[in-house]
Design a protein around this motif. Structure first.
Motif, PDB file in Angstrom:
ATOM      1  N   ILE A  32       0.848  -1.124  -0.147  1.00 58.06           N
ATOM      2  CA  ILE A  32      -0.121  -0.019  -0.037  1.00 58.06           C
ATOM      3  C   ILE A  32       0.917   1.258  -0.005  1.00 58.06           C
ATOM      4  N   ASP A  33       0.537   2.329  -1.010  1.00 60.24           N
ATOM      5  CA  ASP A  33       1.216   3.558  -0.784  1.00 60.24           C
ATOM      6  C   ASP A  33       0.297   4.481   0.237  1.00 60.24           C
ATOM      7  N   TYR A  34       1.018   5.093   1.157  1.00 59.79           N
ATOM      8  CA  TYR A  34       0.187   5.847   1.943  1.00 59.79           C
ATOM      9  C   TYR A  34       1.202   7.418   2.159  1.00 59.79           C
ATOM     10  N   GLN A  35       0.695   8.236   1.677  1.00 56.85           N
ATOM     11  CA  GLN A  35       1.580   9.390   1.584  1.00 56.85           C
ATOM     12  C   GLN A  35       2.779   9.144   1.070  1.00 56.85           C
ATOM     13  N   LYS A  38       5.571   3.422   1.658  1.00 55.86           N
ATOM     14  CA  LYS A  38       5.129   2.200   1.157  1.00 55.86           C
ATOM     15  C   LYS A  38       5.137   1.347   2.369  1.00 55.86           C
ATOM     16  N   LEU A  39       3.989   0.659   2.396  1.00 57.98           N
ATOM     17  CA  LEU A  39       3.668  -0.487   3.541  1.00 57.98           C
ATOM     18  C   LEU A  39       3.498  -1.751   2.900  1.00 57.98           C
ATOM     19  N   LYS A  70       8.655   5.967  -2.964  1.00 60.26           N
ATOM     20  CA  LYS A  70       8.350   6.592  -1.931  1.00 60.26           C
ATOM     21  C   LYS A  70       9.527   6.983  -0.999  1.00 60.26           C
ATOM     22  N   LYS A  71       9.452   7.775  -0.084  1.00 62.72           N
ATOM     23  CA  LYS A  71      10.791   8.078   0.729  1.00 62.72           C
ATOM     24  C   LYS A  71      11.014   7.106   2.222  1.00 62.72           C
ATOM     25  N   TRP A  72       9.772   6.566   2.588  1.00 66.27           N
ATOM     26  CA  TRP A  72       9.999   5.573   3.466  1.00 66.27           C
ATOM     27  C   TRP A  72       9.308   4.312   3.153  1.00 66.27           C
ATOM     28  N   ILE A  73       9.841   3.229   3.852  1.00 66.91           N
ATOM     29  CA  ILE A  73       9.373   1.974   3.270  1.00 66.91           C
ATOM     30  C   ILE A  73       9.241   1.094   4.856  1.00 66.91           C
ATOM     31  N   THR A  74       7.850   0.509   4.976  1.00 65.97           N
ATOM     32  CA  THR A  74       7.811  -0.273   6.068  1.00 65.97           C
ATOM     33  C   THR A  74       7.237  -1.742   5.770  1.00 65.97           C
ATOM     34  N   ILE A  75       8.009  -2.641   6.205  1.00 68.10           N
ATOM     35  CA  ILE A  75       7.624  -4.194   5.705  1.00 68.10           C
ATOM     36  C   ILE A  75       7.336  -4.689   7.176  1.00 68.10           C
TER      37      ILE A  75
END
Length: 87
Positions: A32-35, A38-39, A70-75
């Motif tokens: 999912i892209d949120y702002q 990327k999640l 995206k600037k940030w990635i959360t896995i």
């Protein structure tokens, strides 16, 4: 090894992206892209229990990360609720 399927309550309770690597992993492995983030969700149950699923998720994850803007990635990983099938 667990032999199970997602509970029949999964889809009525959750509406999650269906952009994972295979039909079997829809709504359990997705991004999912949120702002500016990327999640990315990895299905731990399938990853642990099936070499085919593990390889599909690794290949898919590599492609998602390569195309990320995206600037940030959360896995994160999770174990979706499954119903064990009786033999």
């Amino acid at each position: 090894m667990n032999t199970g399927v997602l509970t029949s309550l999964w889809k009525p309770q959750f509406t999650l992206p269906e952009n994972g690597p295979t039909e079997d992993l829809k709504e359990t492995c997705f991004s999912i892209d949120y702002q500016d983030m990327k999640l990315i969700s990895i299905d731990s149950e399938a990853f642990d229990e099936s070499m085919e699923s593990r390889n599909a998720q690794i290949e898919w994850l590599e492609s998602v990360l390569k195309s990320n803007t995206k600037k940030w990635i959360t896995i994160f990983t999770h174990y979706p609720y499954i119903q064990l099938l009786k033999a």
